[in-house]
Design an enzyme around this catalytic site. Sequence first.
Site, mmCIF file in Angstrom:
data_model
loop_
_atom_site.group_PDB
_atom_site.id
_atom_site.type_symbol
_atom_site.label_atom_id
_atom_site.label_comp_id
_atom_site.label_asym_id
_atom_site.label_seq_id
_atom_site.Cartn_x
_atom_site.Cartn_y
_atom_site.Cartn_z
ATOM 1 N N ASP A 6 46.860 38.421 39.696
ATOM 2 C CA ASP A 6 46.874 37.447 38.598
ATOM 3 C C ASP A 6 47.115 38.239 37.315
ATOM 4 O OD1 ASP A 6 46.419 35.459 36.695
ATOM 5 O OD2 ASP A 6 44.244 35.663 36.832
ATOM 6 N N VAL A 7 48.350 38.181 36.810
ATOM 7 C CA VAL A 7 48.748 39.012 35.678
ATOM 8 C C VAL A 7 48.690 38.200 34.395
ATOM 9 C CG1 VAL A 7 50.532 40.511 34.715
ATOM 10 C CG2 VAL A 7 50.288 40.297 37.205
ATOM 11 N N ASN A 11 44.863 41.359 30.832
ATOM 12 C CA ASN A 11 44.357 41.984 32.065
ATOM 13 C C ASN A 11 45.133 41.531 33.293
ATOM 14 O OD1 ASN A 11 41.335 41.505 30.475
ATOM 15 N ND2 ASN A 11 41.929 43.555 31.116
ATOM 16 N N ILE A 12 45.119 42.405 34.295
ATOM 17 C CA ILE A 12 45.565 42.050 35.642
ATOM 18 C C ILE A 12 44.327 41.986 36.517
ATOM 19 C CG2 ILE A 12 46.900 42.750 37.664
ATOM 20 C CD1 ILE A 12 48.751 44.302 35.807
ATOM 21 N N TYR A 100 54.858 17.531 33.395
ATOM 22 C CA TYR A 100 55.332 18.146 32.148
ATOM 23 C C TYR A 100 56.788 17.747 31.908
ATOM 24 C CZ TYR A 100 53.341 21.808 29.079
ATOM 25 O OH TYR A 100 52.735 22.493 28.054
ATOM 26 N N ASP A 109 49.789 30.725 35.781
ATOM 27 C CA ASP A 109 48.336 30.749 35.897
ATOM 28 C C ASP A 109 47.751 29.345 35.808
ATOM 29 O OD1 ASP A 109 49.189 30.632 33.236
ATOM 30 O OD2 ASP A 109 47.436 31.687 32.466
ATOM 31 N N ARG A 110 48.346 28.483 34.987
ATOM 32 C CA ARG A 110 47.841 27.122 34.838
ATOM 33 C C ARG A 110 48.061 26.314 36.119
ATOM 34 N NH1 ARG A 110 50.175 25.006 29.149
ATOM 35 N NH2 ARG A 110 48.433 23.530 29.282
ATOM 36 N N THR A 132 43.761 35.272 26.948
ATOM 37 C CA THR A 132 44.353 35.657 25.665
ATOM 38 C C THR A 132 44.574 34.420 24.810
ATOM 39 O OG1 THR A 132 45.414 37.517 26.767
ATOM 40 C CG2 THR A 132 46.239 36.921 24.587
ATOM 41 N N THR A 184 28.258 40.180 6.965
ATOM 42 C CA THR A 184 29.656 39.881 7.297
ATOM 43 C C THR A 184 29.890 39.816 8.804
ATOM 44 O OG1 THR A 184 30.432 40.905 5.254
ATOM 45 C CG2 THR A 184 32.042 40.667 7.021
#
Length: 263
Positions: A6-7, A11-12, A100, A109-110, A132, A184
């Site tokens: 899973d790329v 991360n992979i 879609y 991935d989705r 990400t 902060t």
Amino acid sequence: MLLAFDVGNTNIVLGVFKEGELIQNWRLETDNNKSADEYGMVINQLFQYEGLDVGEVEDVIISTVVPSVLFTLQHLSMKYFNKRAIVIGPGIKTGLVVKYDNPKQVGADRIVNAVAAHAKYGGPLIIIDFGTATTFCAISEKAEYIGGTIAPGLKISSEALFEKTAKLPKVELEEPGNVICRNTIHSMQSGLVYGHMGMVDYIVKKMKKELQDYSESEEPVKVIATGGLATLIDSGIDCIDHVDKLLTLEGLEIIHRKNKRQK
């Protein structure tokens, strides 16, 4: 054994399945500059450390949102495992009907997450992947991929604050405990983490309402979260029903079974 990749952009995630059961998984940094040999050596070392035999790998399957890494992993698959990898994309059987406007635009991935979640939890579903990017996918009870939402992920938002401002530092992504903060770092953590929680809560509520137009039953919408930061966000909101961090790997194994005879 099945070796699944899973790329993602950051991360992979690798998983090894034996007779349909996930027996080991690892997380590596996605590196566009690594060669097939470099990835191959790392994987060999991981297998040796866990007492696994690379010679027992019978199939390789890849889901990637990083096209530049795909060729590298396909080359790795042929050189180190003597297997032509199955790649998630057009022509692969998934069992989903993609609604879609342009199905080719849906990230691999989705699709894989949707296959796994529908198989495990039924529908209708909302799947949130905290990677990400933070993605939201709506799936009907009839295994229809209806659509979704894409938002900047927590790490992207944090990096943008650091890179685009003169005085704001890098911060750890964790709850500060309050939204009225006195320094902060805590102020940034509050805005990033609690702001993301608020976004998730709002989008889920709105998506549940819109899903009613696609539902023919009274089944409640289940919300499944996956990805590295899923647990952090789930800790502060009530709209997530299940956190399933290995969802994508499990989806790859399911899709492999559907496509094994096509190889």
